[in-house]
Design an enzyme around this catalytic site. Structure first.
Site, short mmCIF file in Angstrom:
data_model
loop_
_atom_site.label_atom_id
_atom_site.label_comp_id
_atom_site.label_asym_id
_atom_site.label_seq_id
_atom_site.Cartn_x
_atom_site.Cartn_y
_atom_site.Cartn_z
N ASP A 123 -7.69 -6.00 3.38
CA ASP A 123 -7.07 -7.16 2.73
C ASP A 123 -7.88 -7.60 1.52
O ASP A 123 -9.06 -7.29 1.39
CB ASP A 123 -7.03 -8.35 3.71
CG ASP A 123 -6.01 -8.14 4.82
OD1 ASP A 123 -5.45 -7.03 4.92
OD2 ASP A 123 -5.80 -9.10 5.60
N ASP A 124 -7.20 -8.36 0.68
CA ASP A 124 -7.83 -9.13 -0.41
C ASP A 124 -8.29 -8.28 -1.61
O ASP A 124 -8.93 -8.80 -2.50
CB ASP A 124 -9.04 -9.97 0.07
CG ASP A 124 -8.63 -11.03 1.10
OD1 ASP A 124 -7.42 -11.12 1.41
OD2 ASP A 124 -9.52 -11.75 1.59
N HIS A 137 -0.13 -9.08 0.46
CA HIS A 137 -0.90 -10.16 1.05
C HIS A 137 -0.47 -11.46 0.35
O HIS A 137 -0.32 -12.49 0.99
CB HIS A 137 -2.39 -9.90 0.85
CG HIS A 137 -3.28 -10.62 1.82
ND1 HIS A 137 -2.94 -10.90 3.12
CD2 HIS A 137 -4.56 -11.11 1.67
CE1 HIS A 137 -3.94 -11.53 3.73
NE2 HIS A 137 -4.94 -11.68 2.86
N HIS A 147 -3.81 -16.51 -2.78
CA HIS A 147 -4.34 -16.64 -1.42
C HIS A 147 -4.65 -18.10 -1.11
O HIS A 147 -5.19 -18.44 -0.06
CB HIS A 147 -5.61 -15.78 -1.31
CG HIS A 147 -6.00 -15.37 0.09
ND1 HIS A 147 -6.51 -16.25 1.02
CD2 HIS A 147 -5.94 -14.15 0.72
CE1 HIS A 147 -6.77 -15.59 2.15
NE2 HIS A 147 -6.42 -14.31 1.99
N HIS A 193 -11.73 -5.80 4.95
CA HIS A 193 -11.49 -6.32 3.60
C HIS A 193 -12.13 -5.44 2.55
O HIS A 193 -13.23 -4.93 2.76
CB HIS A 193 -12.06 -7.75 3.48
CG HIS A 193 -11.35 -8.74 4.34
ND1 HIS A 193 -11.64 -8.90 5.68
CD2 HIS A 193 -10.35 -9.63 4.06
CE1 HIS A 193 -10.86 -9.84 6.19
NE2 HIS A 193 -10.06 -10.31 5.23
ZN ZN Z 1 -6.80 -12.53 3.06
#
Ligand code: ZN
Length: 501
Positions: free
Chosen positions: A300-301, A350, A354, A459
């Site tokens: 993620d991210d 995602h 965020h 991540h």
């Molecule tokens: Zn995230």
């Protein structure tokens, strides 16, 4: 003249004279003359006999003897009156055979008229040079990285003089890689000895080969093996990567273990060798297609310029496909989205943002956040992802602060809009509790289960080296323990949390 003949003649003449003297009785004058002649003759013969000297057969008036090499002077052969009298000759005087010098001695022969002496000079000399014996090799190979330590020597001389401290050691350069060590010594009689030791400066350090990529590779049967080669560095010759010889083949169509051998020699012939192990494996038919025993690695991210490319490298080397739930990216990182896609990984959404307070303030805001990124991804790779990971997960409670019940609604809304969302059941802890790569590794491998599909939360945001450094080991663990790795696709059964808002 033979002395026995003389004695015989003397005897015969005596007899003759006596006979004549008796025969010429009447001529007294003649008798007197003959008698006088007899006396003269007898006296002269007797004198010659008495005065004869012995004959000492000396080799030379001077004899040179090496110091410490002679213990007794032999009496020379000596005759007297035609007889061998060697055994009665005495040596007068002494010689110190252990000391260089000139000594006078005499051979003394007894005769009828007394002692007869012959002088002899004895020179005790040292004309033998000392002997230097080198300890260690006379031709010595010295590593260019090492310093020469004197290997030592011994020195002996026939004079028994201790010359150790007198040995001079010097050095003579021959070439850049060769020199002589010269040992020289002179004894107290001026005899010199020289010894040389040749020192050859050699390169005895082998190059170091580093395999590019993993030295323990696993690739799926019927996939492609790409030889990445190796790098060889020699302390002396520098980069020898061009000279590496690669042998061995990987038959990617046949399951098995293969070895690729890398060998290289430096200019001095020092050889280095290393081996890459390549395991060609077949994807197991059990785990079943329902997903049990499958690991879905999710990142993620990202993307980030510092971490994402390296994660992609590891995944490529291990031939493992994963899933990237990405955030908005600027144009300089587009290549990473393309690379993820082109290398067979899944790209999920995602969110464009965020920031919880913005994305969870309304259903519409959230859906816009999803579709905005979806369109951007489509513009980058020509494909519109339909898999989602909610920031904070579907179980997040932070959204309560901005909109009560929004997760309950969104979990249905996204599906109605044609998306599927994926939470996780294995957390690496890399965005929270895990401080080290080892902790990331343990958090993952200790929570894998064969009886389900495992969605692993990790991540690839910038600077996340904890996960980067644990990834290869996590993959190895999974492969060695019979798991298979898959990317999440729209057909993958959803793995979801309990919704708490
Ligand atoms: Zn995230």
């Amino acid at each position: 003249m033979n002395i026995y003949l003389v004695e015989l003649i003397v005897f015969l003449l005596l007899a003759l004279f006596v006979t004549i003297i008796f025969k010429v009785k009447k001529n007294h004058k003649l008798k007197l003359i003959l008698f006088t002649l007899f006396i003269i003759f007898s006296v002269s013969i007797s004198g010659t006999y008495l005065l004869e000297k012995p004959h000492v057969y000396i080799v030379s008036p001077e004899i040179n003897l090496q110091i410490n090499q002679y213990s007794e002077i032999k009496v020379p052969h000596t005759t007297y009156h035609m007889k061998d009298v060697t055994s009665s000759v005495k040596i007068i005087g002494t010689v110190d055979y252990n000391k260089v010098g000139t000594y006078k001695i005499e051979y003394e022969v007894p005769t009828i008229v007394g002692e007869y002496n012959v002088e002899q000079t004895i020179n005790v000399v040292d004309s033998i040079k000392p002997t230097i014996t080198l300890k260690g090799d006379k031709v010595y190979n010295l590593s260019y990285s090492a310093k020469y330590d004197e290997l030592g020597f011994t020195v002996e001389d026939n004079s028994f003089e201790d010359l150790t401290q007198k040995v001079k050691i010097s050095k003579e350069e021959i070439t850049d890689t060769e020199y002589d060590i010269i040992y020289s010594v002179e004894d107290s009689s001026g005899n010199t000895a020289v010894e040389r030791r040749k020192v050859l400066i050699v390169d005895d350090i082998a190059p170091v080969i580093s395999i590019n990529g993993s030295a323990n590779m696993r690739i799926l049967v019927n996939s492609t093996y790409t030889e990445k080669g190796a790098t060889a560095i020699d302390e002396k010759d520098g980069d020898l990567s061009d000279k590496i010889e690669i042998s061995g083949k990987v038959n990617t169509s046949k399951v098995g273990e293969y070895k690729i051998k890398y060998t290289v020699s430096d200019k001095s012939g020092n050889k280095a060798e290393t081996t890459r192990k390549v395991v060609v494996y077949k994807e197991s038919t059990n785990p079943s297609s329902s997903g049990t025993g499958v690991i879905y690695l999710t990142f993620d991210d990202g993307p980030s310029s510092s971490i994402t490319p390296k994660i992609l490298d590891i995944l490529k080397e291990k031939n493992v496909k994963a899933t990237f739930f990405v955030l908005n990216y600027n144009s300089s990182l587009e290549y990473l989205i393309k690379r993820e896609y082109n290398e067979g990984h899944s790209i999920g959404i995602h969110g464009y943002s965020h920031v919880y307070s913005e994305i969870y303030k309304s259903d519409e805001a959230f859906m816009n956040n999803v579709t905005k990124l979806q369109k951007k991804i489509a513009a980058t790779i020509g494909y519109s992802p339909t898999i989602i990971r909610f920031p904070g997960g579907s179980s997040n409670t932070v959204s309560k602060n901005y909109n009560k019940g929004i997760m309950s609604r969104l979990s249905k809304t996204v599906i109605d809009a044609g998306f599927r969302y994926y939470d996780w059941n294995v957390s690496s802890g890399d965005a929270g509790g895990a401080q080290t790569s080892a902790q990331v590794y343990n958090n993952v491998v200790n929570n894998l289960s064969k009886s389900r599909s495992n969605v692993v939360l990790m991540h690839d945001f910038g600077g996340n080296t904890k996960t980067l450094n644990a990834l290869a080991d996590i993959i190895d663990y999974g492969l060695e323990n019979g798991y298979i790795f898959k990317p999440i696709t729209k057909d993958t059964p959803m793995v979801t949390h309990h919704i708490s808002n």
